[in-house]
Design an enzyme around this catalytic site. Sequence first.
Site, PDB file in Angstrom:
ATOM      1  N   ARG A 124      -1.245   4.297   7.262  1.00  9.76           N
ATOM      2  CA  ARG A 124       0.353   4.504   7.528  1.00  9.76           C
ATOM      3  C   ARG A 124       0.572   6.024   7.219  1.00  9.76           C
ATOM      4  NH1 ARG A 124      -0.234   0.939  10.494  1.00  9.76           N
ATOM      5  NH2 ARG A 124       1.159  -0.958  10.675  1.00  9.76           N
ATOM      6  N   HIS A 174      -1.604   7.211  17.012  1.00  8.99           N
ATOM      7  CA  HIS A 174      -1.880   5.830  16.717  1.00  8.99           C
ATOM      8  C   HIS A 174      -2.457   5.036  17.227  1.00  8.99           C
ATOM      9  CE1 HIS A 174       0.474   2.765  13.726  1.00  8.99           C
ATOM     10  NE2 HIS A 174      -0.614   2.402  14.215  1.00  8.99           N
TER      11      HIS A 174
HETATM   12  P1  NDP Z   1      -6.333  -5.908   4.455  1.00  6.97           P
HETATM   13  O1  NDP Z   1      -5.266  -6.496   3.912  1.00  6.97           O
HETATM   14  O2  NDP Z   1      -7.483  -6.734   5.078  1.00  6.97           O
HETATM   15  O3  NDP Z   1      -6.910  -5.134   3.338  1.00  6.97           O
HETATM   16  C1  NDP Z   1      -6.158  -4.178   2.645  1.00  6.97           C
HETATM   17  C2  NDP Z   1      -7.110  -3.557   1.293  1.00  6.97           C
HETATM   18  O4  NDP Z   1      -6.163  -2.588   0.595  1.00  6.97           O
HETATM   19  C3  NDP Z   1      -7.788  -4.616   0.568  1.00  6.97           C
HETATM   20  O5  NDP Z   1      -9.015  -4.280  -0.039  1.00  6.97           O
HETATM   21  C4  NDP Z   1      -6.871  -4.425  -0.841  1.00  6.97           C
HETATM   22  O6  NDP Z   1      -7.326  -4.811  -1.881  1.00  6.97           O
HETATM   23  C5  NDP Z   1      -6.640  -2.967  -0.653  1.00  6.97           C
HETATM   24  N1  NDP Z   1      -5.096  -2.874  -1.588  1.00  6.97           N
HETATM   25  C6  NDP Z   1      -3.719  -3.254  -1.371  1.00  6.97           C
HETATM   26  N2  NDP Z   1      -3.083  -2.694  -2.231  1.00  6.97           N
HETATM   27  C7  NDP Z   1      -3.765  -2.190  -2.919  1.00  6.97           C
HETATM   28  C8  NDP Z   1      -3.555  -1.181  -4.347  1.00  6.97           C
HETATM   29  N3  NDP Z   1      -2.242  -1.141  -4.862  1.00  6.97           N
HETATM   30  N4  NDP Z   1      -4.502  -0.469  -4.777  1.00  6.97           N
HETATM   31  C9  NDP Z   1      -5.725  -0.717  -4.338  1.00  6.97           C
HETATM   32  N5  NDP Z   1      -6.002  -1.436  -3.386  1.00  6.97           N
HETATM   33  C10 NDP Z   1      -5.118  -1.962  -2.572  1.00  6.97           C
HETATM   34  O7  NDP Z   1      -5.809  -5.084   5.532  1.00  6.97           O
HETATM   35  P2  NDP Z   1      -6.798  -4.419   6.659  1.00  6.97           P
HETATM   36  O8  NDP Z   1      -7.842  -3.762   6.504  1.00  6.97           O
HETATM   37  O9  NDP Z   1      -6.623  -5.278   7.900  1.00  6.97           O
HETATM   38  O10 NDP Z   1      -5.533  -3.164   7.272  1.00  6.97           O
HETATM   39  C11 NDP Z   1      -5.339  -2.097   6.308  1.00  6.97           C
HETATM   40  C12 NDP Z   1      -4.116  -1.329   6.989  1.00  6.97           C
HETATM   41  O11 NDP Z   1      -4.699  -0.617   8.268  1.00  6.97           O
HETATM   42  C13 NDP Z   1      -2.990  -2.235   7.404  1.00  6.97           C
HETATM   43  O12 NDP Z   1      -2.177  -2.557   6.592  1.00  6.97           O
HETATM   44  C14 NDP Z   1      -2.261  -1.207   8.618  1.00  6.97           C
HETATM   45  O13 NDP Z   1      -1.294  -0.691   7.889  1.00  6.97           O
HETATM   46  C15 NDP Z   1      -3.531  -0.290   8.957  1.00  6.97           C
HETATM   47  N6  NDP Z   1      -3.803  -0.371  10.374  1.00  6.97           N
HETATM   48  C16 NDP Z   1      -3.879   0.784  11.122  1.00  6.97           C
HETATM   49  C17 NDP Z   1      -4.181   0.704  12.551  1.00  6.97           C
HETATM   50  C18 NDP Z   1      -4.130   1.829  13.405  1.00  6.97           C
HETATM   51  O14 NDP Z   1      -3.976   1.863  14.516  1.00  6.97           O
HETATM   52  N7  NDP Z   1      -4.027   3.056  12.806  1.00  6.97           N
HETATM   53  C19 NDP Z   1      -4.378  -0.541  13.262  1.00  6.97           C
HETATM   54  C20 NDP Z   1      -4.411  -1.654  12.321  1.00  6.97           C
HETATM   55  C21 NDP Z   1      -4.014  -1.711  10.891  1.00  6.97           C
HETATM   56  P3  NDP Z   1      -7.917  -6.497  -2.583  1.00  6.97           P
HETATM   57  O15 NDP Z   1      -8.996  -6.525  -1.635  1.00  6.97           O
HETATM   58  O16 NDP Z   1      -8.144  -6.468  -3.801  1.00  6.97           O
HETATM   59  O17 NDP Z   1      -6.901  -7.441  -1.770  1.00  6.97           O
HETATM   60  C1  OXD Z   2      -1.385  -2.493  12.873  1.00  8.45           C
HETATM   61  C2  OXD Z   2      -0.939  -1.027  13.778  1.00  8.45           C
HETATM   62  O1  OXD Z   2      -1.074  -2.645  11.963  1.00  8.45           O
HETATM   63  O2  OXD Z   2      -1.088  -1.087  14.815  1.00  8.45           O
HETATM   64  O3  OXD Z   2      -1.635  -3.231  13.737  1.00  8.45           O
HETATM   65  O4  OXD Z   2      -1.058   0.093  13.070  1.00  8.45           O
END
Ligand code: NDP
Ligand code: OXD
Length: 304
Positions: free
Chosen positions: A219, A267
């Site tokens: 993001r 995006h």
């Molecule tokens: P997940 O929820 O599977 O993973 C999130 C990871 O971030 C976990 O490892 C979590 O730790 C870690 N995390 C969260 N908060 C913290 C923190 N405060 N400090 C350290 N680590 C933290 O999410 P996804 O992998 O599925 O997706 C990640 C992000 O990607 C989404 O939230 C979205 O914003 C973005 N996205 C972007 C897209 C695009 O097209 N650009 C498409 C899809 C998603 P822990 O393992 O310990 O829980």
């Molecule tokens: C998602 C995205 O979070 O599109 O799926 O960014």
Amino acid sequence: MNILLYRSDGQTSDWEAAFRAALPDAQVRTWIAGDAACDYAVIWAPPAELVARLQNVKAIFLMGAGVDAILKFGAALPPAPIIRLGDAGMGMQMAEYVTHAVLRYFRRFDDYERQARQGAWQPLPAHDKQDFTVGVLGLGQLGRSVIEALRPFGFPLRGWSRSPKTIAGVDCFDDLDAFLCGTRVLVCLLPLTPETNQLLDHARLSLLARGGVVINVARGAHIDDDALLALIRAGHLAGATLDVFRDEPPAPDHPYWGEPRVTITPHISALTLVPEAVRQIAAKMQALARGETVADMVDRTKGY
Ligand code: NDP
Ligand code: OXD
């Protein structure tokens, strides 16, 4: 089963068709202002008016993986479970996007693109792979997919997550500053939460190795844009590949557009693939209707 659809871009016709095919007995419709009663809402970036009308739904399904656009409603949210997409083809797309960007910097295609525009034919020294540590912020579904895709190339790999992790061949950190020191390619795959908002400020970005690059596919609000641009212009960072922005699209006069060392994509690093998403959501609706639990429930206290 009564299903209500909403997308902020209005593109719901393929979702309607896919749900009608997957769940022929269901009633499926796209939300129009004033409408509300449904068993399940399948939504993306809803307005407050819709959220306020969902108080009696059985579950809210998101058409994507990120949850910030729904959790921002806080106490106004209905008590129903919120269920995000779990991978649904995004892991592979994210792996492709990030691998492409890492290899582009490592093999100096960014430099060769600039040289070619100036008509220059000039082989440059190869980067040393051992100096090209790739650090992935966020080791969730997408971060892990990126790590696995990069593994065969032999870059030193490190990761940072909220809870401790052990991943073979990956240095897993809990100290963010230690993680950033020595990272040459920073990949951001964190959810946007109060803890991660503006996480990558000037002080933290300055810890990256000289010549470092930032790949943000999470993001836009994770990054202090002014700090990133200042560090690129000062020569500490070599560039950035940005798929996400605080405002999308960035304003026409946003300095990112004019900075040749910043690569912008709209995006698209991991698109929602409607057939896969609907297959997954329909299966979860059927599981909920049988009284079963489903994966990918959003934890409101953690914020993702
Ligand atoms: P997940 O929820 O599977 O993973 C999130 C990871 O971030 C976990 O490892 C979590 O730790 C870690 N995390 C969260 N908060 C913290 C923190 N405060 N400090 C350290 N680590 C933290 O999410 P996804 O992998 O599925 O997706 C990640 C992000 O990607 C989404 O939230 C979205 O914003 C973005 N996205 C972007 C897209 C695009 O097209 N650009 C498409 C899809 C998603 P822990 O393992 O310990 O829980
Ligand atoms: C998602 C995205 O979070 O599109 O799926 O960014």
